[in-house]
Design a protein around this motif. Sequence first.
Motif, PDB file in Angstrom:
ATOM      1  N   PHE A 245       0.869  -1.169   0.000  1.00 38.66           N
ATOM      2  CA  PHE A 245       0.000   0.000   0.000  1.00 38.66           C
ATOM      3  C   PHE A 245       0.911   1.224   0.000  1.00 38.66           C
ATOM      4  O   PHE A 245       1.906   1.268   0.731  1.00 38.66           O
ATOM      5  N   ASN A 246       0.563   2.224  -0.808  1.00 39.53           N
ATOM      6  CA  ASN A 246       1.444   3.377  -0.995  1.00 39.53           C
ATOM      7  C   ASN A 246       0.711   4.672  -0.665  1.00 39.53           C
ATOM      8  O   ASN A 246      -0.396   4.914  -1.161  1.00 39.53           O
ATOM      9  N   ILE A 247       1.344   5.496   0.162  1.00 40.42           N
ATOM     10  CA  ILE A 247       0.785   6.790   0.545  1.00 40.42           C
ATOM     11  C   ILE A 247       1.830   7.862   0.265  1.00 40.42           C
ATOM     12  O   ILE A 247       2.989   7.746   0.683  1.00 40.42           O
ATOM     13  N   SER A 248       1.399   8.913  -0.458  1.00 44.42           N
ATOM     14  CA  SER A 248       2.320  10.005  -0.797  1.00 44.42           C
ATOM     15  C   SER A 248       2.354  11.047   0.323  1.00 44.42           C
ATOM     16  O   SER A 248       1.325  11.330   0.952  1.00 44.42           O
ATOM     17  N   GLY A 249       3.531  11.581   0.580  1.00 48.67           N
ATOM     18  CA  GLY A 249       3.674  12.590   1.620  1.00 48.67           C
ATOM     19  C   GLY A 249       5.034  13.263   1.540  1.00 48.67           C
ATOM     20  O   GLY A 249       5.763  13.127   0.542  1.00 48.67           O
ATOM     21  N   PHE A 250       5.380  13.996   2.601  1.00 49.25           N
ATOM     22  CA  PHE A 250       6.657  14.697   2.641  1.00 49.25           C
ATOM     23  C   PHE A 250       7.430  14.295   3.892  1.00 49.25           C
ATOM     24  O   PHE A 250       6.870  14.198   4.973  1.00 49.25           O
ATOM     25  N   GLY A 251       8.719  14.059   3.708  1.00 53.06           N
ATOM     26  CA  GLY A 251       9.596  13.759   4.832  1.00 53.06           C
ATOM     27  C   GLY A 251      10.529  14.923   5.077  1.00 53.06           C
ATOM     28  O   GLY A 251      10.945  15.603   4.134  1.00 53.06           O
ATOM     29  N   THR A 252      10.848  15.174   6.341  1.00 51.01           N
ATOM     30  CA  THR A 252      11.776  16.264   6.664  1.00 51.01           C
ATOM     31  C   THR A 252      12.959  15.722   7.443  1.00 51.01           C
ATOM     32  O   THR A 252      12.838  14.719   8.150  1.00 51.01           O
ATOM     33  N   PHE A 253      14.106  16.387   7.308  1.00 48.18           N
ATOM     34  CA  PHE A 253      15.302  15.958   8.045  1.00 48.18           C
ATOM     35  C   PHE A 253      16.359  17.058   7.991  1.00 48.18           C
ATOM     36  O   PHE A 253      16.354  17.926   7.103  1.00 48.18           O
ATOM     37  N   ILE A 254      17.250  17.015   8.994  1.00 50.19           N
ATOM     38  CA  ILE A 254      18.413  17.902   9.026  1.00 50.19           C
ATOM     39  C   ILE A 254      19.625  17.027   9.280  1.00 50.19           C
ATOM     40  O   ILE A 254      19.730  16.371  10.315  1.00 50.19           O
ATOM     41  N   GLY A 255      20.536  16.991   8.335  1.00 55.44           N
ATOM     42  CA  GLY A 255      21.745  16.203   8.503  1.00 55.44           C
ATOM     43  C   GLY A 255      22.802  16.977   9.274  1.00 55.44           C
ATOM     44  O   GLY A 255      22.955  18.190   9.069  1.00 55.44           O
ATOM     45  N   ASN A 256      23.530  16.303  10.187  1.00 59.56           N
ATOM     46  CA  ASN A 256      24.585  16.998  10.929  1.00 59.56           C
ATOM     47  C   ASN A 256      25.828  17.145  10.058  1.00 59.56           C
ATOM     48  O   ASN A 256      25.838  16.753   8.882  1.00 59.56           O
ATOM     49  N   LYS A 258      28.486  15.535   9.940  1.00 58.82           N
ATOM     50  CA  LYS A 258      29.087  14.294   9.470  1.00 58.82           C
ATOM     51  C   LYS A 258      28.230  13.580   8.421  1.00 58.82           C
ATOM     52  O   LYS A 258      28.643  12.551   7.883  1.00 58.82           O
ATOM     53  N   SER A 259      27.041  14.099   8.161  1.00 62.13           N
ATOM     54  CA  SER A 259      26.128  13.444   7.226  1.00 62.13           C
ATOM     55  C   SER A 259      26.539  13.666   5.778  1.00 62.13           C
ATOM     56  O   SER A 259      27.322  14.571   5.467  1.00 62.13           O
ATOM     57  N   ASN A 260      25.964  12.832   4.921  1.00 62.14           N
ATOM     58  CA  ASN A 260      26.202  12.945   3.480  1.00 62.14           C
ATOM     59  C   ASN A 260      24.871  12.733   2.766  1.00 62.14           C
ATOM     60  O   ASN A 260      24.643  11.689   2.145  1.00 62.14           O
ATOM     61  N   PRO A 261      23.970  13.723   2.842  1.00 57.73           N
ATOM     62  CA  PRO A 261      22.614  13.533   2.321  1.00 57.73           C
ATOM     63  C   PRO A 261      22.571  13.392   0.796  1.00 57.73           C
ATOM     64  O   PRO A 261      23.322  14.072   0.089  1.00 57.73           O
ATOM     65  N   VAL A 262      21.694  12.506   0.342  1.00 54.94           N
ATOM     66  CA  VAL A 262      21.479  12.330  -1.094  1.00 54.94           C
ATOM     67  C   VAL A 262      20.626  13.475  -1.625  1.00 54.94           C
ATOM     68  O   VAL A 262      20.791  13.913  -2.766  1.00 54.94           O
ATOM     69  N   VAL A 263      19.722  13.967  -0.793  1.00 56.82           N
ATOM     70  CA  VAL A 263      18.841  15.065  -1.162  1.00 56.82           C
ATOM     71  C   VAL A 263      19.182  16.280  -0.303  1.00 56.82           C
ATOM     72  O   VAL A 263      19.259  16.168   0.930  1.00 56.82           O
ATOM     73  N   GLY A 264      19.386  17.453  -0.932  1.00 60.29           N
ATOM     74  CA  GLY A 264      19.614  18.685  -0.205  1.00 60.29           C
ATOM     75  C   GLY A 264      21.025  18.801   0.363  1.00 60.29           C
ATOM     76  O   GLY A 264      21.979  18.177  -0.129  1.00 60.29           O
ATOM     77  N   HIS A 265      21.132  19.603   1.427  1.00 59.13           N
ATOM     78  CA  HIS A 265      22.431  19.912   2.016  1.00 59.13           C
ATOM     79  C   HIS A 265      22.421  19.619   3.509  1.00 59.13           C
ATOM     80  O   HIS A 265      21.387  19.693   4.166  1.00 59.13           O
ATOM     81  N   LYS A 266      23.605  19.344   4.035  1.00 64.30           N
ATOM     82  CA  LYS A 266      23.727  19.078   5.458  1.00 64.30           C
ATOM     83  C   LYS A 266      23.506  20.335   6.272  1.00 64.30           C
ATOM     84  O   LYS A 266      23.692  21.445   5.774  1.00 64.30           O
ATOM     85  N   GLN A 267      23.117  20.152   7.515  1.00 63.05           N
ATOM     86  CA  GLN A 267      22.927  21.209   8.503  1.00 63.05           C
ATOM     87  C   GLN A 267      21.863  22.237   8.113  1.00 63.05           C
ATOM     88  O   GLN A 267      21.927  23.386   8.541  1.00 63.05           O
ATOM     89  N   GLN A 268      20.897  21.811   7.298  1.00 63.45           N
ATOM     90  CA  GLN A 268      19.751  22.662   7.025  1.00 63.45           C
ATOM     91  C   GLN A 268      18.512  21.790   6.783  1.00 63.45           C
ATOM     92  O   GLN A 268      18.629  20.658   6.341  1.00 63.45           O
ATOM     93  N   LEU A 269      17.345  22.329   7.118  1.00 58.87           N
ATOM     94  CA  LEU A 269      16.107  21.563   7.009  1.00 58.87           C
ATOM     95  C   LEU A 269      15.789  21.268   5.556  1.00 58.87           C
ATOM     96  O   LEU A 269      15.780  22.186   4.714  1.00 58.87           O
ATOM     97  N   GLU A 270      15.569  20.004   5.258  1.00 59.52           N
ATOM     98  CA  GLU A 270      15.205  19.586   3.913  1.00 59.52           C
ATOM     99  C   GLU A 270      13.794  18.985   3.948  1.00 59.52           C
ATOM    100  O   GLU A 270      13.385  18.354   4.930  1.00 59.52           O
ATOM    101  N   LYS A 271      13.053  19.181   2.884  1.00 57.63           N
ATOM    102  CA  LYS A 271      11.705  18.643   2.746  1.00 57.63           C
ATOM    103  C   LYS A 271      11.654  17.866   1.443  1.00 57.63           C
ATOM    104  O   LYS A 271      11.809  18.456   0.363  1.00 57.63           O
ATOM    105  N   ALA A 272      11.470  16.543   1.561  1.00 52.29           N
ATOM    106  CA  ALA A 272      11.518  15.689   0.372  1.00 52.29           C
ATOM    107  C   ALA A 272      10.187  14.968   0.172  1.00 52.29           C
ATOM    108  O   ALA A 272       9.585  14.475   1.128  1.00 52.29           O
TER     109      ALA A 272
END
Length: 448
Positions: A245-256, A258-272
């Motif tokens: 079952f699939n539900i569409s939505g938005f995920g948020t995260f802030i990488g520190n 040491k992170s290496n995010p695939v989406v967006g930039h580290k140390q700032q709020l991203e909304k994917a």
Amino acid sequence: MYHFVKSLVYRNKRKYFTPIVPTLSKRKFKPSFIKTHTNPKLYSTPFTTMSSTTNIKENKKLPTLQEVTSLLNQIAPLHLAESWDNVGLLVEPYFTSSPSIKSVLLSNDFSKHVLDEAIELNKKEPTSSKTLLIVYHPVLFTGVKRVTYGNGSTPTSLVVKALSHEIPIYCPHTALDSVEGGINDWLCGGIGEGTSEIIQPYSSTKPTEAFKIVVFCPEDNVDTMREALSKAGAGIIGNYEQCTFNISGFGTFIGNEKSNPVVGHKQQLEKAKEIRLETICSKSALPDVAKVIKETHPYEEPAWEIYALQPKVQLGCGQGRIRTLKEKTTLSEVITRIKKHLGISYLRVAVPNNENPDKVSVSKVALCAGSGYSVIKSAKADVLFTGEARHHDVLEALANGKSVILCEHSHTERGYLKFFKEKLQRKLDNENLSVFISQTDADPLKLF
């Protein structure tokens, strides 16, 4: 043998008997009710609600032991039995060639006299055909550590004798109590027209549906993730694969830092934009599921969850029933109906405050075959009806304003054999195979 033996079954291609270790637990009561059997005439013809999926018709050949036990499992599926019970093919002799079943003997209890009946039937059959003994109560119930003939009268002795005469024994017990159209529903038919509710509904979890898996992944990764999870053993429901079952939505995260995010930039709020992908899997598949999520998910830290799923109720099956009468009646009338239904001349009855049964109104009767007080004691009913109960159980019921009807343990079960015989004959659909009811099987208690 170091384990308790609960069955003696000769396994094909193995020259030994397999001891089966028992798992015994006390029956627990948790009151919940599911309404079933709204048709008041449901049991005017036995087993009208029980489906038939397999019949043996090919050239009217005699069925093999395996074919007969397969049909018995359709009549009363063994998975419906209580966890403490011991059911199924409990005794299977070693046969040099696979025998056909020419006759079946039905009995409520296992005794020397019943076994002698089966032996006499077996003598009448050709060498290639055998008699199957079906005993409602388990012939091996409590664990045994020694299988010897001894004095020839103990249950173990009788099992040894059955093996020596090449008589297999099958025992359905609480599976036959639980199944829709089984013993408890048959007892309901003797109370009077009305509806029935199950006191302890049967519930189970299919192995492939034990856990829910939730994975949050980018939209362009969903199809890849679904296929990977399927290969790991997830997403199987019956005959279907890749069930999700699939539900569409938005995920948020802030990488520190040491992170290496695939989406967006580290140390700032991203909304994917992401998809909540839900599926199910077995416990054994969990390690592979965890592995493919880690390998397939594009994120450095995949977000996913595991939920243990509760057992699902199987409608129509379970222990104990509450019969709600279409029209109220008196306790005296209920007593008369039960005696007629069971074909017995007496009951043991306890009434609160020693009231006259003619003046006690009854609209609901809770019942359970055998020794079923633990199942029915908390049911909301005017009368508790079972085979036997302890003295203090009866006092407890009276203190709670409930009447008690006891008729001896096996009287709640033995009368069902003639209906069981009819059902088995219809399933077998073979005029060359005879089904008999034991003539020596009887309740051990007598009135003097």
